[in-house]
Design an enzyme around this catalytic site. Structure first.
Site, PDB file in Angstrom:
ATOM      1  N   LYS A 183       0.856  -1.191   0.000  1.00 22.81           N
ATOM      2  CA  LYS A 183       0.000   0.000   0.000  1.00 22.81           C
ATOM      3  C   LYS A 183       0.891   1.241   0.000  1.00 22.81           C
ATOM      4  O   LYS A 183       1.779   1.388   0.855  1.00 22.81           O
ATOM      5  CB  LYS A 183      -0.883  -0.033   1.249  1.00 22.81           C
TER       6      LYS A 183
HETATM    7  O1  G3P Z   1      -9.342   2.285   4.332  1.00 27.53           O
HETATM    8  C1  G3P Z   1      -8.996   3.542   4.818  1.00 27.53           C
HETATM    9  C2  G3P Z   1      -9.566   3.710   6.165  1.00 27.53           C
HETATM   10  O2  G3P Z   1      -8.912   2.911   7.103  1.00 27.53           O
HETATM   11  C3  G3P Z   1      -9.703   5.107   6.635  1.00 27.53           C
HETATM   12  O3  G3P Z   1     -10.896   5.127   7.294  1.00 27.53           O
HETATM   13  O4  G3P Z   1     -12.547   5.963   8.853  1.00 27.53           O
HETATM   14  O5  G3P Z   1     -10.102   6.540   9.148  1.00 27.53           O
HETATM   15  O6  G3P Z   1     -11.420   7.542   7.294  1.00 27.53           O
HETATM   16  P1  G3P Z   1     -11.258   6.372   8.209  1.00 27.53           P
END
Ligand code: G3P
Length: 220
Positions: A89
């Site tokens: 990633k």
């Molecule tokens: O896949 C990306 C994710 O982990 C980010 O999620 O909820 O931190 O925006 P969030």
């Protein structure tokens, strides 16, 4: 559409795996830190443990920390050597695009992360990213349209014949999953509670209760 779980929590990964619907896992440095995983050795072992839980043939995204080309390549190669499930990633920055192009040439799968625009999506596809991660929840957070972004990227990828899979990320709830599916996402990566939220419907609960009551009455 593939279902990935977006977590570094081994219990959540096991629970999703036990449902029989899991196609892969995504993690990021914040999710690893949330589980208290730190230090290179522990981090690498944690990725190996995740790969062991999900079994062969399921992609597990492991994020590089370096932000320079050389560092990303060194880290990415180390991650990719851990297990055949590993997808490297890489953040959507200039050095990241260089690294994705390099990994593509080497036959190493990549997930381009922190994507917030159609322009970034075009560049990642051109570099040969296996997956593209638009963060729909974070787009919504700034009162823009996360699902609209998925639709736009889907349209462009269709038009240019892109082979990069659209992986809807930063999913916060079950409605995001349904909307991402409608918008053309190839993959959704979700926290376990968003996946489990898809089960919920009061009519299912009421209906099941009635079936069981009627069965009991008839068989009393
Ligand atoms: O896949 C990306 C994710 O982990 C980010 O999620 O909820 O931190 O925006 P969030």
């Amino acid at each position: 559409m593939l279902f990935f779980v977006d977590t570094a929590n081994l219990d959540h990964i096991r629970e999703a795996q036990d449902l029989g619907i899991l196609d892969g896992v995504t993690t990021n440095p914040s999710l690893m830190a949330k589980e208290g995983i730190s230090g290179e050795k522990n981090i690498l072992n944690h990725y190996k443990e995740i790969c062991k839980i999900v079994g062969d043939g399921k992609d597990v995204s492991a994020e590089v920390i370096a932000v320079d080309f050389k560092g990303m390549v060194e880290e990415g190669q180390k991650l990719a050597a851990l297990h055949e499930n590993i997808v490297v990633k890489v953040p959507m920055i200039k050095e990241g695009i260089k690294a994705i192009s390099y990994f593509t040439e080497q036959g190493i799968k990549t997930n381009c992360t922190l994507v917030f625009s159609a322009g970034q999506a075009i560049l990642a596809s051109k570099a040969g990213a296996t997956y593209l991660s638009p963060f729909i929840g974070r787009v919504d957070d700034i009162t823009w349209d996360g699902i609209g972004l998925i639709k736009e990227i889907y349209e462009i990828y269709d038009q240019i014949g892109s082979e990069t899979a659209i992986l809807a990320a930063s999913i916060r709830n079950p409605l995001h999953i349904v909307q991402a599916a409608k918008a053309g996402a190839d993959v959704v990566t979700c926290p376990l509670n968003a996946i489990l939220g898809l089960l919920n419907h009061p009519l299912t609960d009421q209906g099941l209760q009635k079936f069981l009551e009627d069965h009991q009455k008839a068989n009393a």
